[in-house]
Write an enzyme that holds these catalytic residues in place. Sequence first.
Site, PDB file in Angstrom:
ATOM      1  N   ASP A 305      33.459  35.609  38.679  1.00 58.40           N
ATOM      2  CA  ASP A 305      32.819  35.531  37.720  1.00 58.40           C
ATOM      3  C   ASP A 305      31.489  36.487  37.747  1.00 58.40           C
ATOM      4  O   ASP A 305      30.712  35.724  38.996  1.00 58.40           O
ATOM      5  CB  ASP A 305      32.453  34.486  36.974  1.00 58.40           C
ATOM      6  CG  ASP A 305      33.758  33.601  36.116  1.00 58.40           C
ATOM      7  OD1 ASP A 305      34.367  35.014  35.300  1.00 58.40           O
ATOM      8  OD2 ASP A 305      34.130  32.835  36.220  1.00 58.40           O
ATOM      9  N   LYS A 306      31.297  37.389  37.183  1.00 60.42           N
ATOM     10  CA  LYS A 306      30.119  37.555  37.374  1.00 60.42           C
ATOM     11  C   LYS A 306      28.480  36.689  37.347  1.00 60.42           C
ATOM     12  O   LYS A 306      27.772  36.794  37.458  1.00 60.42           O
ATOM     13  CB  LYS A 306      29.734  38.722  36.164  1.00 60.42           C
ATOM     14  CG  LYS A 306      28.474  39.976  36.277  1.00 60.42           C
ATOM     15  CD  LYS A 306      27.993  40.140  34.767  1.00 60.42           C
ATOM     16  CE  LYS A 306      27.515  39.388  33.738  1.00 60.42           C
ATOM     17  NZ  LYS A 306      26.878  39.658  32.799  1.00 60.42           N
TER      18      LYS A 306
END
Length: 800
Positions: A305-306
């Site tokens: 996930d960013k």
Amino acid sequence: MDWKQVAERLSVDTKTGLSEEEAQKRTSKFGFNEIPEKKESPIIKFFKKFWGLTAWMLELTILVSFILGKYLDLYIIGALLLFNSILSFLQEEKASSVISSLKKNLQVEARVLRDGKWKTVPARELVPGDIVRGRAGDFVAADLKVVTGKLEADQSALTGESMAVEKKENSVLYSGSIIKEGEANSIVLATGKKTYFGRTAQLVQIARPKLHMEEVISKVVTWLLAIVILLLGMTILAQVVRGGSLLEILPLTLILLVTAVPVALPAMFTLSMALGSIELAKQGVLVTRLTASEDVATMDTLCADKTGTITINRLTITNISPANGFAEEDVILYGALASQEANMDPIDLAFLTFGRDKKLLSQEYVQKEFYPFNPETKRTEAVVQRNNNSFRVMKGAVRKIAELCGLKNEEIDRLEGSMGKLAGKGYRTLAVAISENTEKPRLVGLVAMYDTLRPDSIKLIQELKSLGISIKMLTGDALPIAKEIANKVGIGENIVKAPDLKKYAKENLTKASEIAEKSDGFAEIYPEDKYIIVKSLQSKNHIVGMTGDGVNDAPALKQAEVGIAVSSATDVAKGSASVVLTSEGLSSIVDLIKTGRMIYQRIISWILNKIIKTFTIVVFVTLSFMFTGFFVVTAFDMVLLLFLTDFVTLSLATDKVRWSHKPNTWNIKGLVEVAVALGIITLIEHFGLLYIGLKYFGLQSSIPELNTFAFEMLFFSGTFTMFIVRERGHFWKSAPSRTLLLAIILDIIFVMVIFTVGIPGLASLPLYYTLSIMAYYFIVTLLVNDSMKCLLIKYTEIAW
């Protein structure tokens, strides 16, 4: 009672919650919010050590020894069986205590209002009267009375109801439920044993499901048993031809069968995983499934996930563009009013923080209703009252808000054009709107926000790549933002839109898998898309790691070989994951991979040692019997040897090893080839020394001394073999751990003493015999065998 009567009875103000002092008093009165676990009796666990294939073999040997009148063997084997059971029991108890301590760190947490401030506390610290906030994905840890808000709860684990049940003001929310949708503030009614269902379920159960490694080793053990049974069959045939008694050779044949059974396997694995879990816990990684370290060692792809992993998950407002008729302050004010602090949502917190800094918020604005973000509507919404007037505010995706405001297509295109320029810089843009009375919403303005990159992201991503991990960035942001951020941190620019991948997955799964494999990341992603991404990558035979935090991430976290719940994850996400991070960023994941690969190397060392030892012992004992007509070792010798070597090989679980620079793979064929080849070389060395012992030491005239001599051969060979199997390069490339070295030294000293002095059932030998044997195996094992091992590993490619 309605919630107001409950609040009065429990003496709590729902706007400020309990004070910390009052909460502590109530903890003293009601106890912690937990149910003591039912644990298996230690006595029963201890007696189980005498049940199982290995124990049965030894017990059968004791029975045969009794029938044959070999009481000394009976007593010694019985004593060793008892001692080994005690040792194994103590090791497992130690591992269990480690797991229990980890479990305490993995308990459910709750958002609670104390002294007028929202904070997160372990659910076990909840007391009756606490005001708690529940959101989608939360695990309900106590019986609650809903005060404000509306939600849907899954009570299937408690009542068997398959459909989620609606809970609104004055409804009771039972412990053990899972919130599926919505959010609400509630008062804690009962905790611990006082809850309606009489228990508070723990979210994470640290279990030990069947290991993939056990399946692998079971194949090896099956092969070893086949070899052992074949050789023992030849031995029995030779005894029949000679006219000897089968009963006389039965005890030793049983013990030789025992050598093919991995006696120390459960203890070795449990100890390795438990010690690895301790190492990881110190680095901010909590393992919820002990076998996760094996999966991590073979993982070659990480979907990260960013937000919160690559970025710091703290949004900052950087640009405000008010619409006609509104000022910048209006955009921030209405955006803040469409937010709620209790949710701890980064976007909401950014608006609220900015609004407070500018002193725009005041008590005259009262939020009457709040509708949290929904992936379908892509916005949050609130009904706000000021004096006697009420109005509706909302914030969310630019296109969705613009369409609600009735803007024309060209106006929406212009807005999206402005948004695209900001997105090119990595900014995320939201729209804010207001609706007074029942009129159509009006656009108040746009807000650009930026989630700053973590300072260590670029360095850690390069480190992950150097470890052979392919990184795929996942983000709900638009494609331009995703490309900008992925390029900045060095992941790459080949970013795919998640909706496009979904479309391909429906039409052509093979093509979707190829696109997923070649991509550097995915933009415009919904949590449910992660499952498709994981499946697509797995269909290309990748071992996938997946980070996640929300309730909708649970299927992907469970599907991935390594499900990683980030520090801010919901309870449901943590329950589905095999690993929970306690700190943000990628550094913990790097530590996880390195430690997992180190544990893998220790277990590979144990497997190699087991195959070599079993092969050489059984072949040596049976072939020497065929050549000489008698066994060169006794049943007691073999039991003592098994005990002494297992005691030391367990120390391999503590060994200092180097992690590999690429993902590990199970190459059983290569392992067996290396082990058998080394076993054959060792057999040649055994028979060479046995010939010297018989011809020059005159041992053929004293069978008891010959037994001790053969015992020493097998012992020192096995001991020095551990030095070469623990290192994939030459043995001097790395030093063993202090624990392993100390165990080996103590083992050698103990054996030298009993060989020199002699004990019942084991004849003594002159010290120079023992020193000569030790020197012989020191030279041939560490020079000849080690060199051969390096050549074999090179050609079978089982190394790093």
